[in-house]
Write a protein that holds these residues in place. Structure first.
Motif, PDB file in Angstrom:
ATOM      1  N   GLN A   1      -2.882  42.508  15.760  1.00 32.79           N
ATOM      2  CA  GLN A   1      -2.766  43.715  15.660  1.00 32.79           C
ATOM      3  C   GLN A   1      -1.976  44.732  16.993  1.00 32.79           C
ATOM      4  OE1 GLN A   1      -6.993  45.754  16.936  1.00 32.79           O
ATOM      5  NE2 GLN A   1      -5.610  47.014  18.161  1.00 32.79           N
ATOM      6  N   ASP A   2      -1.906  44.075  18.423  1.00 33.25           N
ATOM      7  CA  ASP A   2      -0.826  44.514  19.008  1.00 33.25           C
ATOM      8  C   ASP A   2       0.571  44.491  18.338  1.00 33.25           C
ATOM      9  OD1 ASP A   2      -2.789  43.804  20.845  1.00 33.25           O
ATOM     10  OD2 ASP A   2      -1.258  42.638  22.297  1.00 33.25           O
ATOM     11  N   LYS A   3       1.376  43.946  17.705  1.00 32.50           N
ATOM     12  CA  LYS A   3       2.336  43.892  16.754  1.00 32.50           C
ATOM     13  C   LYS A   3       2.347  45.479  15.685  1.00 32.50           C
ATOM     14  CE  LYS A   3       4.135  39.247  17.122  1.00 32.50           C
ATOM     15  NZ  LYS A   3       4.134  38.054  16.692  1.00 32.50           N
TER      16      LYS A   3
ATOM     17  N   GLU B   1      13.184  46.335   6.950  1.00 31.01           N
ATOM     18  CA  GLU B   1      13.471  45.404   8.138  1.00 31.01           C
ATOM     19  C   GLU B   1      13.175  45.751   9.512  1.00 31.01           C
ATOM     20  OE1 GLU B   1      18.473  46.225   5.769  1.00 31.01           O
ATOM     21  OE2 GLU B   1      17.051  47.434   8.091  1.00 31.01           O
ATOM     22  N   LEU B   2      12.937  47.465   9.376  1.00 29.05           N
ATOM     23  CA  LEU B   2      11.922  47.160  10.899  1.00 29.05           C
ATOM     24  C   LEU B   2      11.055  46.858  11.082  1.00 29.05           C
ATOM     25  CD1 LEU B   2      13.123  51.180  11.989  1.00 29.05           C
ATOM     26  CD2 LEU B   2      13.813  48.689  13.012  1.00 29.05           C
ATOM     27  N   CYS B   3       9.399  46.546   9.937  1.00 30.82           N
ATOM     28  CA  CYS B   3       8.176  45.977   9.854  1.00 30.82           C
ATOM     29  C   CYS B   3       8.784  44.153   9.686  1.00 30.82           C
ATOM     30  CB  CYS B   3       7.512  46.303   8.303  1.00 30.82           C
ATOM     31  SG  CYS B   3       7.717  48.439   8.514  1.00 30.82           S
ATOM     32  N   GLN B   4       9.677  43.650   9.360  1.00 27.27           N
ATOM     33  CA  GLN B   4       9.551  42.533   9.684  1.00 27.27           C
ATOM     34  C   GLN B   4      10.234  41.961  11.347  1.00 27.27           C
ATOM     35  OE1 GLN B   4       9.054  40.707   6.720  1.00 27.27           O
ATOM     36  NE2 GLN B   4       9.402  41.915   4.582  1.00 27.27           N
ATOM     37  N   ALA B   5      10.828  43.014  11.415  1.00 23.59           N
ATOM     38  CA  ALA B   5      11.341  42.427  12.922  1.00 23.59           C
ATOM     39  C   ALA B   5       9.799  42.228  13.495  1.00 23.59           C
ATOM     40  CB  ALA B   5      12.464  42.971  12.891  1.00 23.59           C
TER      41      ALA B   5
END
Ligand SMILES: Cc1cc2nc3c(=O)[nH]c(=O)nc-3n(C[C@H](O)[C@H](O)[C@H](O)COP(=O)(O)OP(=O)(O)OC[C@H]3O[C@@H](n4cnc5c(N)ncnc54)[C@H](O)[C@@H]3O)c2cc1C
Length: 466
Positions: free
Chosen positions: A237-239, A306-310
């Motif tokens: 959840q923090d991510k 890209e941003l979500c995966q990273a």
């Protein structure tokens, strides 16, 4: 508390003269029906003495003049979807329904505006704009059942506020009946205006305490031809919450950034009979992008992925309407789990939203109720749905008060406020009095007293009855 005069047979007769015999009710069924809005706790219900449905601004004005002369309170009611006890007649008196004033009066593609009576359904306003190839950006999740005047009165937010702002940003002008029955036309379609006080914006968001909005002129926008919904699933959840500031900083200009914790994912998946993945352990972030150019959309989607995966997403994929069914069913999905529940509406600066969601949802685990967390994360607006379940009234009140005391302190320390979009209503009057800046409270009380010296219009909402 102030006492009002009762609504007598003679007053009922006068109301019938104003709106017609068919549109004044004093029978049990009507008085029962309008004793609550979305409030589920019977201890908060209040029956009105009469219900009235005017058909014009002049009729609304005549009713308020009568109310001042005879000293009975008036509670305006639109769709009755308030979750802050806003449409409950807490001092009894008259409930004034806006539903007969439901006409879309004009849609102007050239001027890019729409005029409607305040009782038009929000969904019908959106539809009327669409039929002209345009777009009305106000979009609370209750759009199918709330009315546009109710949205202005509460300055409703919703799923698209990240990009377009809340209801107050969608309004050119309003017609309003003041508490004493005078009619005022406020605001303008011109782009700039420094012609005296900004009174339209004062009335918008005043929750029916400063006037009854009877007509609205709304801004319309061009419809972006390219729109994509994306579902990013996180098992941490923090991510999930941590992705919000990243997305906003990267200039993707999303239309929606909605967060659902795993408790809501499960409840709404069960209620909607849908499973979009990671039912057991996923928190969802729903993102919408809109562009006027296909290549720009492609570029933004690649960047978003890209941003979500990273940042720790375990799944990122294009979503269809089912994701919005899940989101829009959240509140209803918890209603079936507990007859009595309450919904919080904290708002904090955007750079504090991730921390606030995580710390307050952890704090909530220390209490004997169930808590579900939802956020219009891109607006810094956090909703906790808290379920009473089997707790006794006493246990419920004690636990809720203890949690709220900590939560309010935390939110204000973060630079936040009590309500991002649901308003104060009757529910948070005491908390506003305790937490508002003294100068701010003084201004609010002074304005209310000046416009409504007898406290006739929506008493007990936002401010205590004086
Ligand atoms: C399932 C669900 C989802 C929701 N989602 C959202 C969301 O995404 N965003 C959001 O902001 N809210 C949301 N809400 C809360 C609610 O829908 C909004 O506050 C909405 O704007 C209320 O509109 P209404 O027509 O139902 O007004 P009502 O509930 O009838 O009234 C709200 C308040 O405004 C006053 N009022 C009503 N009409 C007028 C008028 N014409 N002039 C002056 N005062 C008036 C009333 O006295 C009351 O104080 C949701 C509620 C539900 C049940």
């Amino acid at each position: 508390m102030k006492t009002y005069e009762p609504i007598t047979e003679e007053i009922v007769g006068k109301l019938k003269k104003i709106v017609g015999d068919k549109f004044v009710w004093t029978d049990e069924d009507h008085l029962e029906q309008y004793k609550t809005d979305e409030e589920t706790d019977p201890r908060k219900f209040h029956r009105p003495e009469a219900v009235v449905a005017p058909a014009s601004t002049e009729e609304v004005a005549a009713i308020l003049k009568l109310a001042n002369a005879a000293r009975f309170p008036v509670t305006p009611r639109s769709g009755g979807t308030s979750v802050s006890d806003g449409a409950i007649p807490v001092c009894g008196g008259l409930v004034l329904l806006m539903e007969r004033m439901d006409k879309i009066l004009e849609v102007s593609p050239e001027g890019m505006y729409l005029k409607a009576q305040a009782g038009a359904r929000t969904g019908d306003v959106q539809q009327a704009a669409r039929q002209q190839g345009l777009f009305y950006a106000g979009d609370p999740c209750s759009a199918d059942s709330c009315l546009i005047g109710g949205n202005l009165a509460t300055n409703a937010g919703g799923d698209k506020a990240v990009r377009y702002g809340t209801t107050r940003n969608q309004v050119h002008a309003i017609e309003v009946v003041l508490p004493n029955g005078e009619i005022a036309h406020l605001g303008t379609r011109s782009k700039k205006n420094t012609t005296g006080y900004c009174l339209d914006q004062l009335v918008i968001g005043s929750e029916g305490t400063l006037g009854i909005i009877t007509e609205v002129t709304l801004k319309l926008l061009p419809q972006a031809p390219y729109k994509s919904d994306v579902l990013a699933i996180f098992t941490d959840q923090d991510k999930a919450t941590g992705i919000v500031p990243v997305l906003l900083r990267e200039g993707l200009n999303p239309t929606s950034v909605e967060f659902m914790d795993n408790a809501f994912v499960r409840a709404s998946s069960d209620y909607s009979k849908l499973n979009l993945g990671h039912y057991e352990d996923g928190s969802y972030v729903i993102l919408t992008l809109e562009t006027f150019d296909e290549e720009e959309m492609d570029r933004k989607l690649i960047k978003l992925d890209e941003l979500c995966q990273a940042n720790g997403a375990v799944e990122v994929g294009m979503a269809d309407d089912r994701v919005w069914t899940l989101r829009k069913n959240c509140l209803e999905s918890t209603r079936v789990l507990s007859k009595v529940m309450t919904s919080d509406d904290f708002v904090v600066p955007l750079d504090k939203i991730a921390r606030t969601i995580n710390e307050l949802s952890r704090e909530a685990q220390n209490y004997p109720f169930r808590v579900f967390t939802l956020a219009h994360a891109g607006d810094g607006n956090l909703h906790f749905s808290i379920l009473k379940g089997d707790l006794s009234d006493e246990e419920w009140e004690q636990a809720l008060d203890a949690f709220h005391a900590k939560a309010y302190q935390y939110v204000y320390a973060m630079g936040g406020k009590l309500s991002g979009e649901h308003g104060i209503g009757a529910k948070k009057v005491k908390q506003l009095a305790a937490l508002a800046d003294p100068g701010e409270l003084y201004m609010m009380q002074t304005i209310k007293k000046a416009l409504d010296p007898l406290d006739i219009l929506n008493p007990g909402k936002v401010l205590a009855v004086y």
